[in-house]
Write a protein that holds these residues in place. Structure first.
Motif, PDB file in Angstrom:
ATOM      1  N   ALA A 251       0.850  -1.194   0.000  1.00 25.66           N
ATOM      2  CA  ALA A 251       0.000   0.000   0.000  1.00 25.66           C
ATOM      3  C   ALA A 251       0.882   1.240   0.000  1.00 25.66           C
ATOM      4  CB  ALA A 251      -0.923   0.001   1.226  1.00 25.66           C
ATOM      5  N   GLY A 252       0.287   2.359  -0.440  1.00 24.24           N
ATOM      6  CA  GLY A 252       1.013   3.619  -0.494  1.00 24.24           C
ATOM      7  C   GLY A 252       1.513   3.904  -1.899  1.00 24.24           C
ATOM      8  N   GLU A 253       1.603   5.182  -2.236  1.00 25.59           N
ATOM      9  CA  GLU A 253       2.033   5.583  -3.569  1.00 25.59           C
ATOM     10  C   GLU A 253       3.492   6.027  -3.521  1.00 25.59           C
ATOM     11  OE1 GLU A 253       1.807   5.904  -7.558  1.00 25.59           O
ATOM     12  OE2 GLU A 253       0.225   5.141  -6.218  1.00 25.59           O
ATOM     13  N   PRO A 254       4.392   5.327  -4.197  1.00 26.83           N
ATOM     14  CA  PRO A 254       5.806   5.731  -4.187  1.00 26.83           C
ATOM     15  C   PRO A 254       5.978   7.123  -4.778  1.00 26.83           C
ATOM     16  CG  PRO A 254       5.545   3.509  -5.080  1.00 26.83           C
ATOM     17  CD  PRO A 254       4.171   4.094  -4.980  1.00 26.83           C
ATOM     18  N   ALA A 255       6.814   7.929  -4.140  1.00 26.36           N
ATOM     19  CA  ALA A 255       7.120   9.273  -4.620  1.00 26.36           C
ATOM     20  C   ALA A 255       8.613   9.519  -4.436  1.00 26.36           C
ATOM     21  CB  ALA A 255       6.315  10.320  -3.855  1.00 26.36           C
ATOM     22  N   ALA A 256       9.252  10.081  -5.455  1.00 26.97           N
ATOM     23  CA  ALA A 256      10.696  10.305  -5.424  1.00 26.97           C
ATOM     24  C   ALA A 256      11.078  11.272  -4.315  1.00 26.97           C
ATOM     25  CB  ALA A 256      11.176  10.822  -6.769  1.00 26.97           C
ATOM     26  N   ASN A 257      12.066  10.861  -3.509  1.00 29.65           N
ATOM     27  CA  ASN A 257      12.572  11.691  -2.414  1.00 29.65           C
ATOM     28  C   ASN A 257      14.087  11.539  -2.332  1.00 29.65           C
ATOM     29  OD1 ASN A 257      10.210  12.887  -0.940  1.00 29.65           O
ATOM     30  ND2 ASN A 257       9.610  10.737  -0.822  1.00 29.65           N
ATOM     31  N   ASP A 258      14.672  12.331  -1.440  1.00 36.14           N
ATOM     32  CA  ASP A 258      16.104  12.242  -1.158  1.00 36.14           C
ATOM     33  C   ASP A 258      16.894  12.501  -2.447  1.00 36.14           C
ATOM     34  OD1 ASP A 258      18.176  11.962   0.665  1.00 36.14           O
ATOM     35  OD2 ASP A 258      18.356   9.811   0.349  1.00 36.14           O
ATOM     36  N   ASP A 259      17.813  11.594  -2.844  1.00 33.16           N
ATOM     37  CA  ASP A 259      18.581  11.834  -4.063  1.00 33.16           C
ATOM     38  C   ASP A 259      17.962  11.153  -5.284  1.00 33.16           C
ATOM     39  OD1 ASP A 259      19.122   9.264  -3.244  1.00 33.16           O
ATOM     40  OD2 ASP A 259      21.269   9.361  -3.655  1.00 33.16           O
ATOM     41  N   ILE A 260      16.746  10.640  -5.166  1.00 27.33           N
ATOM     42  CA  ILE A 260      16.009  10.076  -6.301  1.00 27.33           C
ATOM     43  C   ILE A 260      15.081  11.156  -6.859  1.00 27.33           C
ATOM     44  CG2 ILE A 260      14.295   8.361  -7.008  1.00 27.33           C
ATOM     45  CD1 ILE A 260      16.991   7.143  -6.515  1.00 27.33           C
ATOM     46  N   ILE A 261      15.182  11.402  -8.171  1.00 29.04           N
ATOM     47  CA  ILE A 261      14.359  12.466  -8.769  1.00 29.04           C
ATOM     48  C   ILE A 261      13.134  11.916  -9.489  1.00 29.04           C
ATOM     49  CG2 ILE A 261      16.338  14.002  -9.031  1.00 29.04           C
ATOM     50  CD1 ILE A 261      16.254  13.293 -12.065  1.00 29.04           C
ATOM     51  N   ASP A 262      13.097  10.595  -9.721  1.00 30.20           N
ATOM     52  CA  ASP A 262      11.947  10.028 -10.416  1.00 30.20           C
ATOM     53  C   ASP A 262      11.838   8.548 -10.079  1.00 30.20           C
ATOM     54  OD1 ASP A 262       9.742   9.862 -12.049  1.00 30.20           O
ATOM     55  OD2 ASP A 262      10.856   9.858 -13.938  1.00 30.20           O
TER      56      ASP A 262
END
Length: 298
Positions: A251-262
Motif C-alpha cells: 500500500a502507499g504511492e511511491p514518490a521520489a525523495n532524497d537523491d532520487i528524482i523520479d
C-alpha cells in the motif's frame, strides 16, 4: 626490583598535564617505570586513532627513560591478564610489579598475579573531548600532511556495504525503479547501510522509505550480493559490495525523495530490452538480470 606499571591508552595528540602528573607521581617512588599501551584490533578508529608506534614516540620524547610496551586487547579478561603478566616477566624476569590505573581503568578486569593500585584522577581531562577539539583542525605543515598519509596507508582496505531493493507489485510482474539527477538510467532503490541499522534488511527498508516515502511492504527477502563498480571507487583500494533484497508493495504511492528524482513501475518482461538499450544503470545490470531470470513469468 620494584617496578611501577601504568596501563593506559594515551589516545591523545599530546601528553596533557593529567598524563604528566600521573607519570611523575608514579615514577618517583619506583626504580623503573613501564607504560603498557593498549592496542586495539581496529586500525584507525575515532576512539583509537593513534597506533602503538605513534604513542610510543610521543611518550619517549618527554620521558626517554620510560619503558613503553604494547599489550593487545583480547575478548577474554583472563587471557588478556595472562598475556600482560607474561609480557612483564619476559622483559624483567626478577621484577616486582605494581600495576597502576584509575577508577575506570583495567583494574576491574585484571585477574593476574600482580598487585594493582588505584590512583585518584589527575585533573579533569577527557581524552575523547581532546580528540574532538583537534578533529577538524587543519595545520599548514609538512608533518601534518605526512600524518594524514600515514593514517590512511596504515588502515585496512575497506568494503562499504550498500543495500538495494527490488520492490514488486501485481504478483511480481512489475518492478519499481528510480532515477538519480546525475544519470539518465534507471536503477534499484537503495543506498549505504548505516551503523545505526539493526540489520541489512532494516537498512533496505529505511532506504526504500527515505527515497520513495512511507509505504507498506512485505518483509525483505535476500536475493544476492556482488561488488559494485561504483564510479566513485573505481580508482580506490576501498570498494562497495551491495546486498539486493526484494519485497512486495502492499500500500502507499511511491514518490521520489532524497537523491532520487523520479520513480516508475516497469514490467519484468520489458527489462531485458531496457538493458540492451542502455536504460539500466551499468552498476545494477548484473542484479537486474538475476531478477529477470528468477521472476519473469513464462
Amino acid at each position: 626490583m620494584k617496578i611501577a606499571v601504568i596501563i593506559a591508552r594515551f589516545q591523545t595528540p599530546y601528553l596533557h598535564e593529567g598524563h604528566k602528573q600521573l607519570i611523575d607521581t608514579v615514577s618517583k617512588d619506583y626504580a623503573k617505570l613501564i607504560i603498557l599501551l593498549g592496542v586495539s584490533p581496529v586500525m584507525g578508529s575515532r576512539k583509537n586513532p593513534y597506533d602503538y608506534h605513534t604513542r610510543e614516540k610521543m611518550i619517549k620524547r618527554e620521558y626517554p627513560d620510560v619503558v613503553v610496551l604494547p599489550v593487545s586487547d583480547h575478548p577474554s579478561d583472563r587471557v588478556w591478564s595472562d598475556n600482560l603478566d607474561n609480557l612483564l616477566k619476559s622483559v624483567f624476569p626478577n621484577g616486582q610489579f605494581y600495576l597502576f590505573g584509575s577508577r575506570d581503568s583495567f583494574i576491574p578486569y585484571y585477574t593476574g598475579h600482580f598487585e594493582t593500585v588505584e590512583l585518584p584522577a589527575h585533573g579533569d581531562y577527557n581524552a575523547t573531548e581532546l580528540r574532538k577539539q583537534y578533529a577538524d583542525k587543519v595545520f599548514d605543515s609538512n608533518d601534518f600532511r605526512a600524518g594524514i598519509l600515514y593514517a590512511y596507508y596504515n588502515q585496512y582496505t575497506k568494503v562499504y556495504p550498500t543495500v538495494d531493493v527490488a520492490m514488486f507489485r501485481n504478483n511480481k510482474t512489475e518492478l519499481l525503479l528510480g532515477k538519480k539527477a546525475n544519470s539518465n538510467t534507471w536503477r534499484f532503490i537503495g543506498g549505504f547501510a548505516d551503523p545505526e541499522d539493526e540489520s541489512y534488511e532494516a537498512a533496505a527498508q529505511r532506504e526504500l522509505f527515505e527515497e520513495c516515502g512511507e509505504l507498506q511492504v512485505s518483509n525483505m527477502i535476500y536475493e544476492t550480493s556482488h561488488r559494485v563498480n561504483d564510479w566513485r571507487y573505481r580508482n580506490e583500494a576501498d570498494k562497495i559490495i551491495t546486498l539486493l533484497f526484494s519485497c512486495d508493495h502492499l500500500a502507499g504511492e511511491p514518490a521520489a525523495n532524497d537523491d532520487i528524482i523520479d520513480v516508475a513501475w516497469f514490467k519484468i518482461e520489458n527489462l531485458a530490452q531496457m538493458i540492451a538499450d542502455g536504460l539500466i544503470n551499468d552498476e545494477h545490470t548484473k542484479m537486474m538480470k538475476l531478477i529477470i531470470t528468477k521472476y519473469l513469468k513464462n
